[in-house]
Design a protein around this motif. Sequence first.
Motif, short mmCIF file in Angstrom:
data_model
loop_
_atom_site.label_atom_id
_atom_site.label_comp_id
_atom_site.label_asym_id
_atom_site.label_seq_id
_atom_site.Cartn_x
_atom_site.Cartn_y
_atom_site.Cartn_z
N ALA A 1 5.59 8.57 -3.57
CA ALA A 1 6.47 8.88 -2.78
C ALA A 1 8.00 8.27 -3.67
O ALA A 1 8.84 9.17 -4.07
CB ALA A 1 6.77 8.24 -1.64
N GLY A 2 7.80 7.07 -4.06
CA GLY A 2 8.87 6.51 -4.79
C GLY A 2 9.12 7.13 -6.05
O GLY A 2 10.45 7.44 -6.44
N ASN A 3 8.21 7.42 -6.88
CA ASN A 3 8.21 8.07 -8.21
C ASN A 3 8.78 9.43 -8.20
O ASN A 3 9.57 10.00 -8.85
CB ASN A 3 7.07 8.01 -9.00
N LEU B 1 15.41 1.78 -7.56
CA LEU B 1 16.04 1.32 -6.07
C LEU B 1 16.99 0.09 -6.23
O LEU B 1 17.88 0.08 -5.27
CB LEU B 1 14.84 1.24 -5.06
N ARG B 2 16.81 -0.69 -7.30
CA ARG B 2 17.95 -1.87 -7.42
C ARG B 2 19.14 -1.18 -8.18
O ARG B 2 20.06 -1.98 -8.69
CB ARG B 2 17.22 -3.31 -8.09
N TRP C 1 3.48 1.07 -8.87
CA TRP C 1 4.15 0.76 -7.36
C TRP C 1 5.37 -0.10 -7.41
O TRP C 1 6.27 0.11 -6.89
CB TRP C 1 3.09 -0.08 -6.62
N LEU C 2 5.49 -1.11 -8.42
CA LEU C 2 6.84 -1.86 -8.73
C LEU C 2 7.83 -1.06 -9.29
O LEU C 2 8.83 -1.39 -8.93
CB LEU C 2 6.45 -3.21 -9.12
N ASN C 3 7.64 -0.28 -10.23
CA ASN C 3 8.53 0.08 -11.04
C ASN C 3 9.75 1.11 -10.45
O ASN C 3 10.83 0.80 -10.68
CB ASN C 3 7.89 1.17 -11.82
N PRO C 4 9.36 1.85 -9.26
CA PRO C 4 10.56 2.36 -8.54
C PRO C 4 11.51 1.44 -7.92
O PRO C 4 12.62 1.72 -7.74
CB PRO C 4 9.73 3.20 -7.49
N PHE C 5 10.88 0.59 -7.60
CA PHE C 5 11.91 -0.68 -6.96
C PHE C 5 12.65 -1.42 -7.81
O PHE C 5 13.80 -1.68 -7.71
CB PHE C 5 11.04 -1.88 -6.18
#
Length: 315
Positions: free
Chosen positions: A40-42, A290-291, A282-286
Motif C-alpha cells: 500500500a505504501g509503495n 511520509l516524512r 516496509w520502512l522506506n515509505p515512512f
Amino acid sequence: MALGNGTSITQFILQGISSDPHVQIIIFVLFLVMYLFTLAGNLLIVITIYVDSQLHSPMYFFLCNLSLLDLSFSTVTVPRTLVNYLTQSKTISFGDCIAQVFFLHFFGGTECFNLTLMAYDRYVAICNPLRYNTIMNRRACLVFVVFTWVGGFIHACAQAFPVSQLPFCGPNEIDHFFCDDHPLSLLACSRTFLSESTDMINTGTLSLSCFLIVFISYAYIISAVLKIRSAEGRKKAFSTCASHLMVVTLFFGPSAFIYMRPPVTFAGDKLISVFYTIVTPWLNPFIYALRNEKVKKSMMKLGGRKVSLSGVHMN
C-alpha cells in the motif's frame, strides 16, 4: 533452467524461521501486515509521484524507482513464506528455487545501486547546488536508472548461475525461509570455490562498497548542513539524514554481514535476513516519503481529488 551436473534433487523443503506452530502464527500475522503495508505504501508513493507534476524531479524519480524495487523485492520472498505457513506445504521445485535466487539478487542488487544513486543525488543537490540541474538532467537520470537495473541483472546472473550448476544429491532441507546462495551451497554434494567466492566477492563487496559510498556522501552532506545558519534548518536536515542512514544501514549492514563470509550454518542468518528483505521495504515509505512534507501534501491533494470525483460521479 537445466539442473546442475550430478543433481538428483528435483525439489527442496524450506524449513522457515520456526517449526513451533504458535510462533508460526505470530510470524504469519506479522509478515502479512508488514507486506500489506509495504504494498500500500509503495504503490501510493508511485501513484502520487506519477500524478503530481510538481514531483517530477530527480529526487522523486529515484524515490519512485525505489518504491517499485521495494514492491518487487519483498514480493520475491514474502508471499511464498505466507503460503508455506498457511498450507504447511514447504516444498519448492529446483527451478523455482533458482529463480527465487535470481530475482532476490536482481531486485536487491538494483536497490543497492539505487540507494547509492539517491545519496549521490542529495550530495550534488546540497554540496553543489549551482551545478545540480546540469549534472542531474533528465537524460542523466534516465541513464543512471537504466544502469541500476542493468547492474542488478548482471549481479543476479553472477549469483544464480554458479549455484544452479552445483550438484545436489541430498539432503534437500533448506534451513531458511527462502532460497539463497549460502543455504543452497551448504546442501551441495561438493562445495565449489567458485560459487563461494562469487558470493563473497559479488554480493558482499557490492553491499559494502555501496554502503561506503552512501556513508561518504552523507558525511559531505552533514558537513554542508553544519554550515547552515538556521538552527531549525540544521535540525530538520540532520533528522532527514539520520532517518535515511538508518534505513541504509538496515539494508546494507545485514547484507554485508551475511555475504562477506563463507557459507556456514548460523541460526541468526534467518532473523538477520528479515531486516533487508521485509523490514527495509516496509520502512522506506515512512522514511523517504511520509516524512516528506511535499509528498504528504501531494497525497492529501490526490485523496481530495478522488473524493471530489466520487461526489461528482454520484451526483
